[in-house]
Enzyme design. Structure first.
Site, PDB file in Angstrom:
ATOM      1  N   THR A 141     -59.109 145.014  -1.327  1.00  0.00           N
ATOM      2  CA  THR A 141     -59.483 145.816  -0.163  1.00  0.00           C
ATOM      3  C   THR A 141     -58.646 147.081   0.033  1.00  0.00           C
ATOM      4  O   THR A 141     -59.192 148.173   0.170  1.00  0.00           O
ATOM      5  CB  THR A 141     -59.389 144.938   1.097  1.00  0.00           C
ATOM      6  OG1 THR A 141     -60.315 143.855   0.932  1.00  0.00           O
ATOM      7  CG2 THR A 141     -59.736 145.719   2.356  1.00  0.00           C
ATOM      8  N   ASN A 162     -52.721 144.517  -2.254  1.00  0.00           N
ATOM      9  CA  ASN A 162     -52.643 144.327  -0.802  1.00  0.00           C
ATOM     10  C   ASN A 162     -51.229 143.977  -0.362  1.00  0.00           C
ATOM     11  O   ASN A 162     -50.852 144.210   0.785  1.00  0.00           O
ATOM     12  CB  ASN A 162     -53.593 143.210  -0.358  1.00  0.00           C
ATOM     13  CG  ASN A 162     -55.064 143.612  -0.453  1.00  0.00           C
ATOM     14  OD1 ASN A 162     -55.387 144.804  -0.479  1.00  0.00           O
ATOM     15  ND2 ASN A 162     -55.947 142.622  -0.514  1.00  0.00           N
ATOM     16  N   TYR A 224     -55.812 149.251  14.089  1.00  0.00           N
ATOM     17  CA  TYR A 224     -56.627 148.125  13.656  1.00  0.00           C
ATOM     18  C   TYR A 224     -56.530 146.945  14.616  1.00  0.00           C
ATOM     19  O   TYR A 224     -55.436 146.513  14.987  1.00  0.00           O
ATOM     20  CB  TYR A 224     -56.220 147.672  12.250  1.00  0.00           C
ATOM     21  CG  TYR A 224     -57.110 146.554  11.791  1.00  0.00           C
ATOM     22  CD1 TYR A 224     -58.450 146.792  11.546  1.00  0.00           C
ATOM     23  CD2 TYR A 224     -56.627 145.254  11.662  1.00  0.00           C
ATOM     24  CE1 TYR A 224     -59.300 145.768  11.172  1.00  0.00           C
ATOM     25  CE2 TYR A 224     -57.461 144.219  11.286  1.00  0.00           C
ATOM     26  CZ  TYR A 224     -58.801 144.483  11.047  1.00  0.00           C
ATOM     27  OH  TYR A 224     -59.642 143.460  10.692  1.00  0.00           O
ATOM     28  N   ASP A 260     -67.110 140.327   3.884  1.00  0.00           N
ATOM     29  CA  ASP A 260     -65.966 139.842   3.107  1.00  0.00           C
ATOM     30  C   ASP A 260     -65.381 138.578   3.711  1.00  0.00           C
ATOM     31  O   ASP A 260     -65.058 137.613   3.017  1.00  0.00           O
ATOM     32  CB  ASP A 260     -64.880 140.921   3.072  1.00  0.00           C
ATOM     33  CG  ASP A 260     -63.674 140.506   2.251  1.00  0.00           C
ATOM     34  OD1 ASP A 260     -63.792 140.466   1.011  1.00  0.00           O
ATOM     35  OD2 ASP A 260     -62.625 140.182   2.835  1.00  0.00           O
ATOM     36  N   HIS A 264     -65.069 135.043   1.471  1.00  0.00           N
ATOM     37  CA  HIS A 264     -63.884 134.291   1.035  1.00  0.00           C
ATOM     38  C   HIS A 264     -64.005 132.812   1.371  1.00  0.00           C
ATOM     39  O   HIS A 264     -63.570 131.955   0.604  1.00  0.00           O
ATOM     40  CB  HIS A 264     -62.628 134.863   1.702  1.00  0.00           C
ATOM     41  CG  HIS A 264     -62.160 136.131   1.064  1.00  0.00           C
ATOM     42  ND1 HIS A 264     -61.582 136.149  -0.182  1.00  0.00           N
ATOM     43  CD2 HIS A 264     -62.205 137.410   1.482  1.00  0.00           C
ATOM     44  CE1 HIS A 264     -61.282 137.406  -0.496  1.00  0.00           C
ATOM     45  NE2 HIS A 264     -61.652 138.189   0.499  1.00  0.00           N
ATOM     46  N   ASP A 307     -66.130 148.069  -0.377  1.00  0.00           N
ATOM     47  CA  ASP A 307     -64.916 148.293  -1.158  1.00  0.00           C
ATOM     48  C   ASP A 307     -64.923 147.525  -2.483  1.00  0.00           C
ATOM     49  O   ASP A 307     -64.245 147.912  -3.435  1.00  0.00           O
ATOM     50  CB  ASP A 307     -63.663 147.968  -0.331  1.00  0.00           C
ATOM     51  CG  ASP A 307     -63.703 146.576   0.304  1.00  0.00           C
ATOM     52  OD1 ASP A 307     -64.800 145.948   0.343  1.00  0.00           O
ATOM     53  OD2 ASP A 307     -62.655 146.109   0.774  1.00  0.00           O
TER      54      ASP A 307
HETATM   55 ZN    ZN Z   1     -62.297 144.102   0.975  1.00  0.00          ZN
END
Ligand code: ZN
Ligand code: NAG
Ligand code: NAG
Ligand code: NAG
Length: 523
Positions: A141, A162, A224, A260, A264, A307
């Protein structure tokens, strides 16, 4: 944290401090067997023009145009523009506005899982990467979102994973690290502000980082918060269009964590994904409706991307490092990341080549469960198409894991099915979507897949804020400031001038006309 003095990118080796011999670069470029004679000539002209542009700055744009268009031996490059292939005029807005939307983990093909009428409206009247958008490696990501907005591969923009460790300082990066020292390159919001224009970010990795001219201003830059309902995000972006025309940010981002998040947990093939995709489509519908209500839908450029993709992982597709013990012991604290990118930094005194050789010996012995699904490399020996070496943040030993496999240290009860991404970007399940809709995109056009590092130039071209007038010529080349680049640029891929570096020979065919309706160059 001293934000005014970000750590400089890796210093360039001496050999690259001198401008390269242009003919060398051209020669290498010319040896590309896929390049037609007219393309070679085209490139020569571009190169000469770029030198000019750099040397005499703004004045050169005219010279460039003159040179370019008056070249006597050039095959026709200014065919009459047919009315239908012209960029459409703005009707309400006074300048181009680009809204870049990311739906995280939107694997290519999800758009067919269920009825997605709104996404398909954008596709029907816009331009789509027919077989999807190619992420950069690793297909994670943060590296990918930041490649999209900087036009740089992770080795050059600094966000190589990440999570990672800076070997020089021992500092840890994680997805909440907002110190500018981590974030190299120039993201679009900074480029936009550098041109005296306004940008607004409703979430995007890197957008909270105050860097250069980007101050993450209140009201235009959201910190965020994954709990903010998607509807609120869309509505806030819509409200920017209620501002007086001159105050509407010309570049906006909008980010959704789905699908996403579900991918997962349950893998790509589950009703939960289908529902998440339907919900993203409803958000696109909400956006279109709001833009239509304001009379600006046809004026706004919407670029919808993901992404990376997603692949199902399941029991038994596991490789355990402890199984390599007969060949080499890999202690936990050498390992910076396990899956889907194995990254190992052996301590000083342990030779990385030795680690690679012993690990591969074990993996290929036939005695390690699933061993053939992991191949270990010194980073500089990774396939060059991955562009994953030129940063000392990248540990020296990198393992490429087959699609859907996972590496773990040791056997445990933790074997559950789910989804993952991060694998080789050549893997089809890692692909995501690219859809562009707006005045400069042709309606109903399909383009071949391309890497997301091209989006930076695409956006600057649409906003007409690239270096002088060369934007249309270079739009599928990556342009970056010399100082932002790492040390091992392959000179045969690069033409350099004092101020800019233009990357040629991207792995996809580079055709400046692929995206635009109003293309002036023969294809
Ligand atoms: Zn992602
Ligand atoms: C595409 O655009 C045309 C022209 O604005 C419009 O008439 C048509 O309804 C649009 N198609 C879709 C599927 O939105
Ligand atoms: C995150 O957003 C939610 C929903 O809008 C809000 O209730 C919460 O206060 C926000 N959290 C922070 C830290 O701003
Ligand atoms: C540079 O690129 C050329 C052409 O793609 C390739 O043959 C060469 O091996 C590369 N060199 C390095 C050091 O990666």
């Amino acid at each position: 944290m001293d934000s005014s003095s970000p750590i400089k990118p890796i210093p360039l080796p001496a050999q690259e401090e001198d401008p390269p011999n242009p003919s060398t670069a051209l020669l290498s470029f010319n040896t590309d067997s896929g390049t037609s004679p007219s393309q070679k000539h085209f490139t020569t002209i571009i190169f000469i023009a770029l030198l000019l542009v750099t040397c005499i700055a703004l004045a050169a744009s005219g010279a460039f145009a003159f040179l370019f268009f008056s070249s006597p031996s050039q095959t026709p490059i200014t065919p009459p523009i047919s009315e239908s292939s012209r960029a459409r005029d703005l009707t309400k807005l006074t300048q181009s506005v680009v809204l870049l939307i990311s739906s995280d983990g939107f694997r290519f093909g999800y758009q067919f899982k269920t009825s997605t009428p709104n996404i398909h409206r954008l596709i029907a009247n816009g331009t789509e990467a027919e077989m999807g958008l190619i992420p950069v490696f690793p297909t994670l990501t943060f590296p990918n979102h930041y490649s999209i907005v900087t036009g740089l591969y992770p080795a050059y923009h600094g966000i190589i994973n990440n999570y990672f460790v800076d070997p020089r300082t021992g500092d840890f990066f994680n997805m909440g690290s907002h110190e500018p020292k981590w974030w190299l390159g120039e993201p679009l919001w900074e480029t936009v502000v550098n041109h005296g224009l306004k940008a607004a970010t409703y979430f995007w990795p890197g957008s909270e980082v105050r860097k250069g001219s980007w101050t993450c201003p209140d009201g235009l830059c959201k910190f965020y918060n994954g709990s903010v309902p998607f509807e609120d995000r869309v509505d806030t972006v819509l409200q920017y269009f209620d501002l007086p025309s001159s105050e509407i940010p010309v570049f906006m981002t909008l980010y959704f964590e789905d699908p996403d998040h579900q991918g997962h947990k349950v893998g790509p093939d589950d009703p939960e994904i289908t529902e998440a995709v339907a919900r993203i489509d409803r958000m696109i519908g909400r956006l279109i409706e709001g833009l239509e209500k304001r009379g600006v839908f046809e004026d706004v450029t919407i670029i919808l991307v993901g992404d990376h993709g997603m692949v199902g992982t399941c029991d038994k597709k596991l490789i355990f490092l402890d199984d390599l013990a007969p060949w080499i012991e890999i202690p936990k604290d050498w390992v910076q990341s396990y899956s889907p990118l194995l990254a190992i930094r052996p301590p000083p005194g342990v030779s990385p080549s030795d680690v690679v050789a012993k690990m591969n010996e074990g993996l290929s012995s036939g005695k390690v469960e699933n061993g053939k699904n992991l191949k270990v490399y010194l980073k500089e020996n990774l396939p060059s198409r991955l562009h994953y070496a030129a940063s000392d943040r990248i540990p020296p030993v990198i393992g490429l894991i087959e699609e859907a496999f996972k590496v773990e240290q040791t056997r445990s009860k933790r074997k559950e099915c789910g989804g993952a991404h991060g694998y080789d970007n050549a893997v089809f399940s890692m692909r995501t979507i690219f859809i562009g809709h707006g005045p400069q995109f042709a309606r109903g056009k399909k383009v071949p897949s391309f890497e997301n590092v091209q989006i930076y130039n695409l956006v600057t071209s649409i906003l007409n804020i690239q270096v002088g007038q060369i934007s249309q010529v270079t739009m599928c080349f990556r342009v970056a400031k010399f100082s932002q680049l790492g040390p091992d640029i392959n000179m045969s891929d690069v033409i350099q001038t004092q101020q800019i570096v233009v990357f040629l020979r991207l792995k996809v065919s580079c055709n400046p006309c692929r995206f635009f309706a109003h293309c002036r160059f023969s294809t």
